[in-house]
Design an enzyme around this catalytic site. Sequence first.
Site, short mmCIF file in Angstrom:
data_model
loop_
_atom_site.label_atom_id
_atom_site.label_comp_id
_atom_site.label_asym_id
_atom_site.label_seq_id
_atom_site.Cartn_x
_atom_site.Cartn_y
_atom_site.Cartn_z
CD GLU A 173 -8.80 -4.33 22.53
OE1 GLU A 173 -9.18 -3.29 22.79
OE2 GLU A 173 -9.41 -5.67 22.50
CD GLU A 292 -8.76 -9.11 24.12
OE1 GLU A 292 -9.67 -8.76 25.12
OE2 GLU A 292 -7.29 -8.50 24.06
#
Length: 503
Positions: A173, A292
Amino acid sequence: MPQASLTINPRFAIGAVDRRLFGSFVEHLGRSVYDGIYEPGHETADEEGFRGDVLELVRELGVSTIRYPGGNFVSGFKWEDSVGPAAGRPTRLDLAWHSTETNEVGLHEFSSWLRKAGSELMLAVNLGTRGVEEALDLLEYANVPSGSTLSDQRRANGLHEPLAVKMWCLGNEMDGPWQLGHRNADDYGKLASMTAKAMRQLDESIELVVCGSSNRTMPTFGAWEHTVLQHTYDDVDLISCHAYWAESQSDLESFLAAGHDMSLMIEEVVATADAVKAALKKTKQINISFDEWNVWDIERFQTVDRISGVENWPKAPRLLEDSYTVVDAVVVGSLLISLLNHADRVSSASLAQLVNVIAPIMTEPGGAAWKQTTFFPFAVTSRLAGATALTPRLVSDTYETSTYGTVNLVDSAVTSDEAGTSVFLVNRSISSATTVTINIASLGDVAVTEAVAIYDEDIHAANTLADPTRVALRPIETTIADGVLTITLPPVSWAALRLTPVE
């Protein structure tokens, strides 16, 4: 009563279903590791301290690949802390989750646990506070058989055979301002490209995942993927997608359409990747690792769970321990449907996470382990999904959502293999049962050998420590006549059917 019709034809294939679609995620976060998979004093613990009751549930869940050790945690992680004699490992402060990490469970212990669970390791490298050199060192330690300082160090630490890690994530991320070492797309793309090139010089057989956007609502979504792939297209195999959904009390209809939103994200990232491919005149195709995804009440974390204070660094605090309901399970089932319907471009996916932390499996220290509602659609889909995803020819009544506009009331996915055909269905209607007719004439003479569903009069019913079996799979009735299978789906429900040839 609302209606939907589905036609199945084995000739209309989407693509092969990669077993890595049924992956999960273990991060050093909250009680995921400590009191989750690892609790030496538990009555079911084995000689390494791993809970046997949890291992049994993980095997039943059917998890293929597990991403580790993060997540946000990895962006401050020194992998060297997690190897060597456990008694000599340093204790560190984890800035991502404001917790204390003892490193009692590290790379060797987790790889041993994976072997017991029957899952494959997907390893993330720290590109937040570290870089190319540290990624190379970890790869050498993990994958080189022997003959170098780091591979021989692994052997001296008790692991003679290499870990042979196939999938590697190039950070986590990195588009997010919350991430340690956050960079803009241009800077991250350059670092990811350098790291990938170096890692391939050491082990050309590995598969590399570059960071895509943290969610579809990020202000840089789309532009981030385009810039990062311009730098890394030749160097990587996959680009990641991350997304979480939560129920809003005022907009249950949009929450039930989360699968529609996941499909939009997949299709938009695919379009961006293919645009870069065309502009760069490449032949290689970049696919997606949706590593995710889940239902997660992020607002509750921000307002209730978040830890702060320079003197407050607890070990294994209770973080992100969401209690999942029937409607959450239905949404998870619909997200799995979306992944199957994009099997031609989604090669890997990770339900985040596995134990205690926004997880299908919960534990109590010294006590029970139990299945959350979301356990059931994942376990059944993993078990029943065939080798090939088929195009679901679906015509459905629709309903209106405030977020996504008009959406089908019923969603579906179909897979097939030599042994039969599996059908997965969701009814998004809050108030009405829906009749689904499925044309199965092209399958020949078949019988329904399994038909199960998740639904309840109380769509917010959940499994808890006090009542761990409140919600479970239910059988659901079907009929077959003249090549048509009919099933009535209760409101807010997920169902799975298995059809096998009659001999």
